[in-house]
Write a protein that holds these residues in place. Structure first.
Motif, PDB file in Angstrom:
ATOM      1  N   UNK A 329      71.024 -48.399 -12.133  1.00  0.00           N
ATOM      2  CA  UNK A 329      72.220 -48.980 -12.419  1.00  0.00           C
ATOM      3  C   UNK A 329      72.050 -50.137 -13.394  1.00  0.00           C
ATOM      4  N   UNK A 330      72.796 -50.500 -14.413  1.00  0.00           N
ATOM      5  CA  UNK A 330      73.104 -51.639 -15.145  1.00  0.00           C
ATOM      6  C   UNK A 330      73.979 -52.620 -14.592  1.00  0.00           C
ATOM      7  N   UNK A 331      73.582 -53.685 -14.499  1.00  0.00           N
ATOM      8  CA  UNK A 331      74.519 -54.811 -13.918  1.00  0.00           C
ATOM      9  C   UNK A 331      74.859 -56.164 -14.730  1.00  0.00           C
ATOM     10  N   UNK A 332      76.012 -56.326 -15.147  1.00  0.00           N
ATOM     11  CA  UNK A 332      76.539 -57.450 -15.987  1.00  0.00           C
ATOM     12  C   UNK A 332      77.174 -58.314 -15.264  1.00  0.00           C
ATOM     13  N   UNK A 333      76.981 -59.532 -14.972  1.00  0.00           N
ATOM     14  CA  UNK A 333      77.609 -60.776 -14.082  1.00  0.00           C
ATOM     15  C   UNK A 333      77.246 -62.173 -14.945  1.00  0.00           C
ATOM     16  N   UNK A 334      78.284 -63.022 -15.159  1.00  0.00           N
ATOM     17  CA  UNK A 334      79.596 -62.834 -14.938  1.00  0.00           C
ATOM     18  C   UNK A 334      80.164 -62.413 -16.225  1.00  0.00           C
ATOM     19  N   UNK A 335      81.001 -61.248 -16.069  1.00  0.00           N
ATOM     20  CA  UNK A 335      81.842 -60.868 -17.255  1.00  0.00           C
ATOM     21  C   UNK A 335      83.048 -60.268 -16.803  1.00  0.00           C
ATOM     22  N   UNK A 336      84.290 -60.282 -17.354  1.00  0.00           N
ATOM     23  CA  UNK A 336      85.584 -59.941 -17.143  1.00  0.00           C
ATOM     24  C   UNK A 336      86.102 -58.825 -18.029  1.00  0.00           C
ATOM     25  N   UNK A 342      92.425 -46.203 -23.470  1.00  0.00           N
ATOM     26  CA  UNK A 342      92.517 -44.690 -23.091  1.00  0.00           C
ATOM     27  C   UNK A 342      92.796 -43.882 -24.092  1.00  0.00           C
ATOM     28  N   UNK A 343      93.186 -44.370 -25.497  1.00  0.00           N
ATOM     29  CA  UNK A 343      94.112 -43.629 -26.288  1.00  0.00           C
ATOM     30  C   UNK A 343      92.878 -42.360 -26.976  1.00  0.00           C
ATOM     31  N   UNK A 344      91.389 -42.533 -26.654  1.00  0.00           N
ATOM     32  CA  UNK A 344      90.591 -41.386 -27.251  1.00  0.00           C
ATOM     33  C   UNK A 344      89.431 -41.182 -26.251  1.00  0.00           C
ATOM     34  N   UNK A 345      88.390 -40.560 -26.579  1.00  0.00           N
ATOM     35  CA  UNK A 345      87.496 -40.369 -25.692  1.00  0.00           C
ATOM     36  C   UNK A 345      86.071 -40.278 -26.730  1.00  0.00           C
ATOM     37  N   UNK A 346      85.192 -41.197 -25.923  1.00  0.00           N
ATOM     38  CA  UNK A 346      85.348 -41.834 -24.463  1.00  0.00           C
ATOM     39  C   UNK A 346      86.125 -43.126 -24.344  1.00  0.00           C
ATOM     40  N   UNK A 347      86.403 -43.515 -23.082  1.00  0.00           N
ATOM     41  CA  UNK A 347      87.220 -44.778 -22.958  1.00  0.00           C
ATOM     42  C   UNK A 347      86.539 -45.786 -23.148  1.00  0.00           C
ATOM     43  N   UNK A 348      87.226 -46.787 -23.566  1.00  0.00           N
ATOM     44  CA  UNK A 348      86.524 -48.323 -24.046  1.00  0.00           C
ATOM     45  C   UNK A 348      87.128 -49.377 -23.298  1.00  0.00           C
ATOM     46  N   UNK A 349      86.330 -50.258 -23.005  1.00  0.00           N
ATOM     47  CA  UNK A 349      86.764 -51.439 -22.222  1.00  0.00           C
ATOM     48  C   UNK A 349      86.154 -52.424 -22.866  1.00  0.00           C
ATOM     49  N   UNK A 350      87.145 -53.520 -23.187  1.00  0.00           N
ATOM     50  CA  UNK A 350      87.274 -54.727 -23.812  1.00  0.00           C
ATOM     51  C   UNK A 350      86.857 -55.824 -22.835  1.00  0.00           C
ATOM     52  N   UNK A 351      85.755 -56.737 -23.083  1.00  0.00           N
ATOM     53  CA  UNK A 351      85.301 -57.790 -22.366  1.00  0.00           C
ATOM     54  C   UNK A 351      85.681 -58.945 -22.857  1.00  0.00           C
ATOM     55  N   UNK A 352      85.797 -59.944 -22.025  1.00  0.00           N
ATOM     56  CA  UNK A 352      86.012 -61.320 -22.411  1.00  0.00           C
ATOM     57  C   UNK A 352      85.069 -62.016 -23.098  1.00  0.00           C
ATOM     58  N   UNK A 353      83.892 -61.436 -23.256  1.00  0.00           N
ATOM     59  CA  UNK A 353      82.825 -62.063 -23.975  1.00  0.00           C
ATOM     60  C   UNK A 353      82.973 -61.694 -25.435  1.00  0.00           C
TER      61      UNK A 353
END
Length: 586
Positions: A329-336, A342-353
């Protein structure tokens, strides 16, 4: 310096067996607590064991004086020495090089950071012509899984080496500032909870720290100074700035699509990461502060199955963290995570960085955060006398002091038991008439037997006194008769319920209940089923799935969850079967 028991406790009682330390190894001093385990830290592999590892790596050669690895470069994995000798050293924040061990054929290098390719915390230099087998991080993870007995010895050595670095501060930064200062406590907590070595120095007590202060002459708002191993001096950095400079981040590939992205590295998120990664899914875990979440701040959990003498939340999280790394598993800390698309596939997560990552499935495990009661100027003193957790760092600040703790749940009870062993007295405030409705019986009985704990029933804080240095006194009122009481104190601990960390889910279609918790499965009404995107593909949401297909919720952020560590771990395991069911559709 606080030793990180998350790594210390990873070593089972059965691991006390000593390995023989080869007499050809130069013995440099170890911390006293680890000297008896030198053979486990630096075992020598037999020729047969070395031969078994050949299929996992590539053989390379170095000339005398060449550097095999150093903290300025990404970690390339583990080195198994086939011939020649190397000297492994560490540097403190002042650039002073300290020998760790001189290694020869049969020895291997590395600590737990090499499982994920983090920059090494030590230097390796060839003393003569060296031939070594280089096993990169993915292959190293394959070793510890495929070679059970040998993999266990390698893992144990790597954990002990990280523990040794934590105890000595080796390979980590120097934090220079006044003990108990807001910035000092913040950065100590961040590094400690993430298992990264460091040393905290008080310029009033340490001549080296005093000299650094004179050289850089920081303003009060620029403290603490952080002297990094490469000599760079940071002035009161944020956790993210420090993590970047120490190489704790991994680079995220914007074009990669993960099988599952997990938002939150508490017990639920870590359990999901361990089970999903062990079953071959590509897993990304994101957290705003450290692995362990809110549970990671629990001083001792005594009712978790399999630990009859109890285990701290940080120790439990540390075990799960290394397990997750072991399986890839890949871990990223600290990131929010700031938003979910969820409008398409795949889902997308926007990060504060500024980064954006994609995943076929998303697991919401962002948990909950302690509520801030409506006390005037409370936020003004956060980190300067007001705390929402009780780690060894905070406990060390209140030795022989009287402290005030507010809250009646299990987390409050665990903190009281822990703090009572450090503080002169703990004044415990609750709004209700008793603890029976909100706290486990074993904790009530334990607290009742402590001579330095006083329970103040039906009481609430109405004011805090203080100055720039922090809290100096607290005023509380009895809710029934209105009587007031004032107590001089420098430490207030607040454990008064929790709110869900779900604000980032606005406008993505995931249904929340009236309290902000995520609705899943049976929590969704027939109307929700009809209106949701599930109706387009002719199926009902899975038990832990939200109103958005492919988005799941587990742990404390989920509506109807039990709000217990064991339940969160169970949901983290259970959701993996549902992830497999979803992924077979794509």
């Amino acid at each position: 310096m606080v030793m990180n028991e998350a790594f210390d406790s990873l070593l089972s009682p059965a691991s006390g067996q000593m390995d023989d330390v080869p007499t050809s190894t130069m013995d440099f001093p170890l911390p006293p607590s680890l000297e008896s385990r030198r053979g486990q830290m630096f075992p020598k592999l037999s020729p047969a064991e070395t031969n078994r590892l050949l299929r996992f790596g590539t053989v390379r050669t170095w000339q005398p004086g060449e550097i095999l690895f150093d903290p300025s470069r990404p970690g390339v994995g583990m080195f198994v020495l086939l011939s020649g000798r190397i000297l492994i050293t560490r540097k403190n924040g002042l650039g002073i090089e300290i020998p760790i061990i001189e290694s020869g054929p049969g020895h291997f290098t590395g600590e737990v950071g090499q499982l994920s390719g983090r920059p090494p915390l030590a230097y390796g230099r060839a003393l003569e012509v060296v031939e070594a087998l280089v096993i990169d991080p993915p292959s190293l993870r394959a070793v510890v899984v495929a070679e059970a007995e040998l993999g266990e010895r390698i893992m144990r050595a790597m954990i002990l080496r990280r523990l040794g670095l934590i105890e000595t501060g080796g390979g980590g930064p120097l934090l220079i500032g006044t003990p108990g200062g807001a910035g000092m406590v913040r950065l100590q907590g961040f590094l400690s909870r993430n298992g990264h070595p460091h040393l905290a120095l008080d310029p009033a007590q340490d001549s080296v720290a005093e000299d650094v202060m004179k050289l850089h002459q920081p303003r009060p708002d620029e403290l603490p100074l952080v002297v990094c191993p490469d000599g760079t001096v940071l002035k009161c950095p944020t956790e993210r700035e420090l993590a970047h400079h120490l190489g704790l981040y991994i680079e995220l590939d914007p074009d990669r699509v993960y099988d599952v992205a997990i938002a939150g590295a508490g017990p639920a998120g870590l359990a999901c990461a361990v089970y999903a990664a062990s079953e071959g899914l590509s897993v990304l875990v994101l957290d705003t502060h450290a692995f362990g979440g809110q549970a990671g701040a629990s001083a001792r959990i005594e009712n978790y199955l399999g630990f009859p003498t109890g285990i701290s939340g940080q120790a439990l999280a540390g075990r799960a963290y290394v397990q997750a790394l072991k399986f890839g598993a890949e871990m990223v800390v600290p990131v929010e995570v700031t938003s979910l698309d969820c409008t398409g596939f795949p889902h997308a997560l926007q990060l504060d960085c500024g980064a954006r990552v994609s995943a076929k499935a998303v697991v919401i495990a962002t948990g909950a955060k302690y509520r801030h009661p409506a006390i005037p100027e409370l936020e003004k003193y956060e980190g300067r006398g007001v705390y929402y957790w009780a780690s060894p760092i905070e406990a060390g600040l209140c030795r022989q002091e009287e402290v005030v703790l507010v809250g009646g749940g299990n987390a409050a009870g665990q903190a009281i038991v822990f703090l009572a062993s450090h503080a002169a007295h703990v004044h415990h405030l609750i709004r209700g008439a008793d603890l029976a409705k909100s706290m486990s019986t074993y904790l009530i009985n334990r607290i009742g037997s402590l001579p330095n704990v006083t329970l103040h029933r039906e009481s609430e804080i109405v004011a805090i006194e203080g100055c720039e240095e922090g809290v100096s006194a607290v005023h509380w009122r009895h809710r029934q008769n209105g009587s007031m009481q004032t107590k001089s104190t420098r430490r207030i601990f607040v454990f008064v319920g929790a709110d869900p960390n779900t604000g980032w889910l606005e406008n993505c279609g995931v249904k929340l209940n009236d309290k902000g918790f995520v609705c899943t499965g049976l929590d969704l009404s027939p109307a929700d089923h009809t209106q949701s995107a599930h109706s387009k593909n002719g199926r009902q949401p899975l038990p832990l799935e939200t109103s958005v297909p492919g988005v799941f919720a587990i742990g404390d952020a989920r509506a109807s969850s039990t709000k217990r560590v064991a339940a969160a771990v169970g949901e983290g395991a259970a959701v993996v079967d549902q992830l497999h069911a979803l992924l077979t559709l794509h």
